[in-house]
Design an enzyme around this catalytic site. Structure first.
Site, PDB file in Angstrom:
ATOM      1  CG  HIS A   2     -41.824  -3.865  13.230  1.00 47.92           C
ATOM      2  ND1 HIS A   2     -40.593  -4.637  13.215  1.00 47.92           N
ATOM      3  CD2 HIS A   2     -42.773  -4.465  13.331  1.00 47.92           C
ATOM      4  CE1 HIS A   2     -41.158  -5.917  13.472  1.00 47.92           C
ATOM      5  NE2 HIS A   2     -42.352  -5.806  13.359  1.00 47.92           N
ATOM      6  CG  ASP A  49     -45.191  -8.716  15.006  1.00 54.63           C
ATOM      7  OD1 ASP A  49     -45.164  -9.599  14.324  1.00 54.63           O
ATOM      8  OD2 ASP A  49     -44.110  -7.991  14.937  1.00 54.63           O
ATOM      9  CG  HIS A  50     -47.130  -7.608  11.157  1.00 55.41           C
ATOM     10  ND1 HIS A  50     -46.659  -6.371  10.561  1.00 55.41           N
ATOM     11  CD2 HIS A  50     -45.793  -7.928  11.993  1.00 55.41           C
ATOM     12  CE1 HIS A  50     -45.407  -6.038  10.881  1.00 55.41           C
ATOM     13  NE2 HIS A  50     -44.967  -7.029  11.743  1.00 55.41           N
ATOM     14  CG  ASP A 109     -41.767  -7.158  10.238  1.00 55.21           C
ATOM     15  OD1 ASP A 109     -42.348  -6.251  10.254  1.00 55.21           O
ATOM     16  OD2 ASP A 109     -42.055  -7.975  11.017  1.00 55.21           O
ATOM     17  CG  HIS A 128     -45.278 -10.715   7.570  1.00 57.04           C
ATOM     18  ND1 HIS A 128     -45.428  -9.323   8.038  1.00 57.04           N
ATOM     19  CD2 HIS A 128     -44.415 -10.991   8.600  1.00 57.04           C
ATOM     20  CE1 HIS A 128     -44.681  -9.058   9.088  1.00 57.04           C
ATOM     21  NE2 HIS A 128     -44.076  -9.961   9.554  1.00 57.04           N
TER      22      HIS A 128
END
Lengths: 319, 319
Positions: free
Chosen positions: B271, B66-67, B213, B62
């Site tokens: 995470h 942070d991804h 997430d 997504h």
């Protein structure tokens, strides 16, 4: 009062262990400026314990990734950690688009005001006019539009010697002396106290120039005249001077020639190509021309003393 | 044949030292898949000596920074280091725009073909159908569109016991036995050799699910049934379950409940919110429900053995 530069990244283009991408923080009095923001800059800020919350200005030289890919991540972190203070960002056209697009797709709304100031590079421009210092662009010559940054303290007042002041003087009279105005007897016109008897010379107005990325550029010598500390990219050694010309970069020897011509006090080298695992040849090559050269490796701090009686007044400390 | 996962980042949202942003590499036979690519992923690849040149697939869950903030930097580095091999990138709508815009402003032309595949998340989709394995999306429920990824080896053939084979058999006959076909006398129709007498059970068809997430999501239990290794986000501990619900994240206990319900062999947690400096409470909380839980801290490797006689067949090694 502080004037301290911390190098956060000394690498260029492609990463290698121990050399982060271009970024550095200038702490001037209580203000923090971030210059460039390569990938991982927020990690480097953590590592060197520099609070990003105190950074109110970010200057991006150009839009090659090793100089700005870390910006969106830093802004996101500032936002998530509750920043409210305004932030001013200076950079080439397009930076605003890039940041805005990423915020839009991640459905992120920044809860602090960010002003983007677009920098061209056809002329020297005063981009920050702080009460005590200024930042001017340094138009550089690279493959894409690129600016360096010149940070310069404004002239400081002479300093009053409080110990020697006659006890009878009023605060208003002391203020006049501090401004360099002699005190006179209002009735007779006679001079009572000479301001210069109670004033010491002003502290040094310090300056720092950041030049990256650029080819060797004699056109800039005049603007950089007698800067205290010159940070100049030296992507290559002289053995690769042809490659430096082709890619609009500089060699260590050319950086040293620039330092000589500008009569700066100290030269800091950085933006080293990852083809060089060992950096001592950079120091050797530059010091042969300009002895007060240092490597700006990750974590290096450079402090500039404002007192005139300090020699040397620039201190370079590797991490 | 390898089936190995290396965790490159175990942090979430805001950085802390020692916890990089989400990214992991799945090595399956000689192929490398990168799942998520938070800021600094290329540095983590260097650190753990994983050659980015071998990564031919990148799956982005997504568009929270942070991804994926490390993707443009990784692509740039691949380009500068001369990559020619095609790269396939899977991610939500917008990823292509973000990358393209940055390449445009930096005047960069990629010298290798990149195919962007847009992932929605309304249904399970087979996104890679390799000769020996597949990747399916796992539609997750987060604040913005998000997919996990399920990597599963295709069923393997039974294995021939070469030692016991009659010397008289032709290569064609051996090939038939290997396919499970009995050999018969063509004239009489009598069975000469039973394939099962020369075949051992097939090796395990291994599987790995990446779920990050997401909020706690019972709707996905069926798709994840009996996966070998389940990586599940656990941003919070159960004490912050309300916050987990609000932010569409999961607690360690909820990740463990998911592991129990899916009957996976091993649960890997990751995470972690940067509010938790110490991670052992995550392990305690999850192991109370699901004993074969491990922390997926930076540098952790998880190997899945294909041999049926190995117990345990999943090995987790912290860095």
């Amino acid at each position: 009062m502080d004037f301290e530069i911390t190098i956060l990244g000394s690498g260029s283009a492609t990463p290698m262990r121990g050399r982060n991408m271009s970024a550095q923080v200038v702490k001037i009095n209580s203000e923090y400026l971030l210059i460039d923001c390569g990938e991982g800059t927020q990690y480097q800020l953590l590592k060197y314990r520099i609070p990003h919350s105190k950074i109110n200005y970010i200057c991006i030289s150009h839009l090659h990734g090793d100089h700005f890919f870390g910006l969106i991540a830093l802004l996101s972190t500032m936002n998530m950690l509750g920043r409210k203070n305004p932030l001013q960002v200076f950079g080439p056209p397009g930076l605003d688009d890039i940041i805005t697009l990423q915020l839009r797709y991640s459905e992120t709304i920044l809860h602090f005001p960010v002003s983007f100031h677009v920098l061209l590079n056809d002329t020297v421009e005063c981009i920050i006019d702080h009460e005590k210092w200024t930042v001017h662009t340094i138009p550089l010559s690279h493959r894409i539009r690129c600016n360096g940054f010149l940070i310069r303290e404004k002239p400081k007042p002479k300093r009053l010697v409080r110990q020697g002041l006659p006890a009878s003087l009023s605060l208003a009279q002391i203020a006049l002396l501090k401004q360099g105005i002699d005190l006179v007897n209002e009735n007779t016109g006679d001079t009572l106290y000479l301001a210069n008897d109670y004033l010491l010379p002003a502290h040094r107005s310090r300056s720092y120039a950041y030049c990256s990325d650029t080819c060797y550029l004699p056109e800039r010598f005049e603007q950089l005249h007698q800067v205290d500390v010159l940070y100049h990219e030296s992507t290559f050694l002289e053995e690769m001077q042809i490659r430096a010309v082709e890619t609009f970069h500089t060699t260590a020897a050319e950086a040293a020639k620039t330092a000589l011509a500008t009569k700066c006090s100290t030269l800091i080298l950085g933006h080293f190509s990852s083809r060089y695992k060992e950096l001592s040849p950079f120091l050797l090559e530059a010091r042969a021309l300009f002895p007060t050269t240092f490597l700006g490796t990750d974590g290096t701090t450079i402090t500039i003393d404002e007192r005139l009686d300090q020699d040397p007044y620039v201190h370079v400390q590797a991490h």
